[in-house]
Design a protein around this motif. Structure first.
Motif, PDB file in Angstrom:
ATOM      1  N   THR A 117       2.879  47.267   0.873  1.00 51.17           N
ATOM      2  CA  THR A 117       1.939  47.187  -0.281  1.00 51.17           C
ATOM      3  C   THR A 117       1.132  45.891  -0.147  1.00 51.17           C
ATOM      4  N   ILE A 118      -0.108  46.140   0.088  1.00 51.35           N
ATOM      5  CA  ILE A 118      -1.043  44.821   0.314  1.00 51.35           C
ATOM      6  C   ILE A 118      -2.413  45.140  -0.375  1.00 51.35           C
ATOM      7  N   ASN A 119      -2.999  44.155  -0.445  1.00 48.41           N
ATOM      8  CA  ASN A 119      -4.536  44.131  -0.836  1.00 48.41           C
ATOM      9  C   ASN A 119      -5.409  43.903   0.410  1.00 48.41           C
ATOM     10  N   LEU A 120      -6.223  44.538   0.893  1.00 43.33           N
ATOM     11  CA  LEU A 120      -7.129  44.223   1.993  1.00 43.33           C
ATOM     12  C   LEU A 120      -8.561  43.947   1.493  1.00 43.33           C
ATOM     13  N   ASP A 121      -9.152  42.758   1.346  1.00 42.49           N
ATOM     14  CA  ASP A 121     -10.374  42.591   0.820  1.00 42.49           C
ATOM     15  C   ASP A 121     -11.286  42.110   2.062  1.00 42.49           C
ATOM     16  N   GLY A 122     -12.421  42.457   2.220  1.00 41.84           N
ATOM     17  CA  GLY A 122     -13.662  42.099   2.744  1.00 41.84           C
ATOM     18  C   GLY A 122     -14.434  41.322   2.152  1.00 41.84           C
ATOM     19  N   GLU A 123     -15.175  40.183   3.141  1.00 42.22           N
ATOM     20  CA  GLU A 123     -15.840  39.018   2.265  1.00 42.22           C
ATOM     21  C   GLU A 123     -17.353  39.868   1.892  1.00 42.22           C
ATOM     22  N   ASN A 124     -17.813  40.953   2.821  1.00 46.81           N
ATOM     23  CA  ASN A 124     -18.992  41.605   2.362  1.00 46.81           C
ATOM     24  C   ASN A 124     -19.080  42.959   3.004  1.00 46.81           C
ATOM     25  N   PRO A 125     -19.327  44.003   2.338  1.00 40.98           N
ATOM     26  CA  PRO A 125     -19.287  45.179   2.903  1.00 40.98           C
ATOM     27  C   PRO A 125     -20.302  45.438   3.827  1.00 40.98           C
ATOM     28  N   GLN A 126     -21.335  44.608   3.872  1.00 40.60           N
ATOM     29  CA  GLN A 126     -22.536  44.943   4.853  1.00 40.60           C
ATOM     30  C   GLN A 126     -22.122  44.307   6.252  1.00 40.60           C
ATOM     31  N   THR A 127     -21.354  43.321   6.114  1.00 39.43           N
ATOM     32  CA  THR A 127     -21.159  42.403   7.393  1.00 39.43           C
ATOM     33  C   THR A 127     -19.719  42.341   7.816  1.00 39.43           C
ATOM     34  N   THR A 128     -18.707  42.882   7.007  1.00 43.93           N
ATOM     35  CA  THR A 128     -17.252  42.617   7.423  1.00 43.93           C
ATOM     36  C   THR A 128     -16.911  44.161   7.863  1.00 43.93           C
ATOM     37  N   ILE A 129     -16.927  44.248   9.154  1.00 43.36           N
ATOM     38  CA  ILE A 129     -16.705  45.971   9.616  1.00 43.36           C
ATOM     39  C   ILE A 129     -15.322  45.810  10.598  1.00 43.36           C
ATOM     40  N   ILE A 130     -14.542  47.104  10.181  1.00 46.23           N
ATOM     41  CA  ILE A 130     -13.621  47.258  10.919  1.00 46.23           C
ATOM     42  C   ILE A 130     -13.917  48.635  11.478  1.00 46.23           C
TER      43      ILE A 130
END
Length: 563
Positions: free
Chosen positions: A323-336
């Motif tokens: 159970t964790i939180n997974l947060d990206g800096e910016n949805p346009q430029t943080t890509i999985i």
């Protein structure tokens, strides 16, 4: 709240007497400290629940069945200060149980404030997963070794603490604005127990006990005799007061007489960082030395922690098994990017949050997904993401509603496009799908199978190849509200499902606006239909029962303009 009225009354009287004589408590960290006054520059309103629209406080919790109010108030202040220092409300959750039992708390009357605060200075408090709070029917003492063995590596500390000058409203305001939330004690009168909203002022009943709460803000108001009120977080759960919060007029219940200032927070915050630009190391997950891959960070994170991923392209297939939180800096430029191979993000544990990413390029096999769940108690949150170029954008799979009646999934404010199916749910219930843009998917925008009690609202669902919203297989009592469903081959199809509510939607220029198959008990009301301008009910054609008997439902009060 303390159980021993006589003891707390004596303690309060003693405190008031000593405060009037300038007595300093015998604590190496406690001194009465006057803040530099800037009364004229104080805003008339300030709240840590609303810093430019962002809430830096943490959820209201319940101290039941322990007399641990100081612990909860102090932890509430520290959590908010941590989130402010990190820069966003990432989900800080510290262990009230550890602080309570390790600082000398007991089940009879609780703990002394000075013990808690000195412990925060010297040792700090670890994260909640280290020692989850015991919600037991009867309070019992737990041994100190109940906490995790490596707790000292996981603590947040405060630099120092002091009491604020007794009764000084402006000093408390300045402390809140310039430093952080202010824990404070107040007399609990009988009428306070029945508070449910508004600004509290004592009306009736005797003082029952001394109680510690956390002042998170204030509002000056000339219409209130005292000149305004405090905005306060309590520790009696969300069923008390205003969802666990209350407002109290300045000067009421002696709330300004025993208020505390915490100076700065530092230590091991519950957050690890990832940056693909850190190619040379070192790598320890700190903001200065972030991990290079998301997988490294999720492997190292403890339960309840947050992994913050900085801008970059991460070519990984993630398995989230805690159970964790997974947060990206910016949805346009943080890509999985799944590199066209299998699942991009596979969530195997409940209560995971995923936010702020572009998630793309799953495999091409059926049900290869951008995000997929496999947990009987899912409670997944996906928000502020772009999910594209997958067989299924988000696949919510097999939650056990009978065993976990509170389980649900929340899909909020995402862009889901260019997949075969945007969102597919099967055997999961109480889903909330709202404020999303779901478009250009080859088959369906949303497909729900055997997923009861869901809410689909305020979405824009358009240009999907087959059905905008396809509800089937016993997805009973789904509510479809205030969506714009447009330019799909079929706007909405309800199949072998009953008792749905379809209200206040815009059905615009779908080849077939809506229909139903072997479905009954649905309510259509006040929707806008772009192909209808008659002053009479709008007919929706379909069938009922196993023999496909033709039937017509009606939207009896269609809207004549888009909503």
């Amino acid at each position: 709240m303390k159980k021993k009225y006589l003891l707390t009354l004596i303690f309060l009287i003693a405190f008031l007497l000593t405060s009037q004589t300038g007595f300093t408590l015998d604590s190496k960290n406690s001194t009465r400290k006057n803040l530099q006054k800037t009364d004229s520059s104080l805003p008339s309103y300030f709240s840590w629940r609303d810093i430019d629209g962002v809430d830096f406080t943490t959820p209201v919790r319940s101290q039941i069945n322990y007399p641990s109010c100081e612990t909860f108030a102090f932890v509430a202040a520290v959590e908010t200060m941590v989130q402010w220092k990190v820069g966003y409300p990432f989900g800080c959750d510290l262990s009230e149980a550890h602080l309570f039992f390790w600082s000398g708390g007991n089940v009879e009357w609780g703990s002394y404030p000075e013990n808690d605060t000195n412990y925060l200075v010297e040792y700090g408090v670890p994260d909640e997963a280290c020692w989850p709070y015991p919600h037991v029917d009867k309070a019992i003492m737990f041994p100190k070794n109940t906490t995790c063995p490596n707790w000292q590596e996981r603590t947040v500390k405060i630099k120092n603490w002091s009491y604020l000058p007794a009764g000084d409203i402006n000093d408390i305001k300045e402390a809140i604005v310039n430093n952080g939330p202010v824990p404070a004690h107040l007399n609990v009168y009988e009428d306070f127990m029945y508070y449910s909203g508004g600004v509290y002022t004592h009306k009736w009943g005797q003082s029952a006990a001394l109680h510690c709460v956390c002042i998170m803000g204030y509002q000056d108001d000339e219409h209130i005799k005292s000149g305004g009120y405090w905005i306060v977080k309590n520790s009696w759960g969300t069923n008390w007061g205003d969802e666990g919060w209350f407002k109290i007029a300045y000067g009421e219940a002696s709330i300004e007489e025993m208020a505390l200032l915490f100076e700065d927070v530092y230590g091991q915050f519950q957050i690890l960082y990832v940056d693909d630009d850190n190619t040379l190391g070192p790598w320890d997950g700190s903001e200065e030395h972030p991990y290079k891959t998301i997988t490294e960070a999720t492997d190292k994170a403890y339960e309840g922690w947050t992994v913050f991923v900085k801008n970059g392209a991460y070519y990984e297939n993630l398995v989230i098994n805690k159970t964790i939180n997974l947060d990206g800096e910016n949805p346009q430029t943080t890509i999985i990017d799944g590199q066209n191979n299998g699942l991009v993000v596979y969530v195997q544990k409940p209560d995971v949050r995923i936010s702020g990413f572009t998630i793309q390029n799953s495999g091409s096999k059926r049900l290869d997904s951008g995000i997929r769940t496999l947990s009987l108690n899912s409670n997944l949150i996906v928000k502020n993401c772009i999910i594209k170029d997958c067989d299924v954008g988000i696949y919510l799979n097999c939650a056990d509603f009978e065993t976990y009646p509170e389980t649900k999934n929340s899909i909020i404010n995402n862009t889901i496009k260019d997949n075969s199916v945007g969102i597919f749910t099967t055997w999961v219930q109480k889903n909330i799908i709202e404020e999303n843009k779901i478009y250009n998917n080859n088959l369906h925008g949303i497909e729900m199978e055997a997923s009861k009690y869901s809410i689909i609202q305020n979405n824009k669902i358009y240009n999907n190849g087959e059905v905008g919203v396809y509800i089937h297989g016993g997805s009973d009592e789904t509510e479809i509200l205030k969506n714009r469903i447009s330019n799909n081959s079929q706007g909405l199809i309800i199949k072998e499902t009953k008792n749905c509510k379809i209200k206040y939607n815009n059905f615009i220029d779908n080849t077939k606006q809506a229909g139903f198959v072997r479905s009954r008990g649905n309510i259509w009301d006040k929707n806008y239909w772009s192909d209808w301008n008659k002053i009479c009910p709008y007919p929706i054609r379909g069938s009922i029962n196993l023999w496909n008997l033709s039937w017509i439902n009606f939207d009896w009060r269609p809207s004549f303009s888009s909503i």
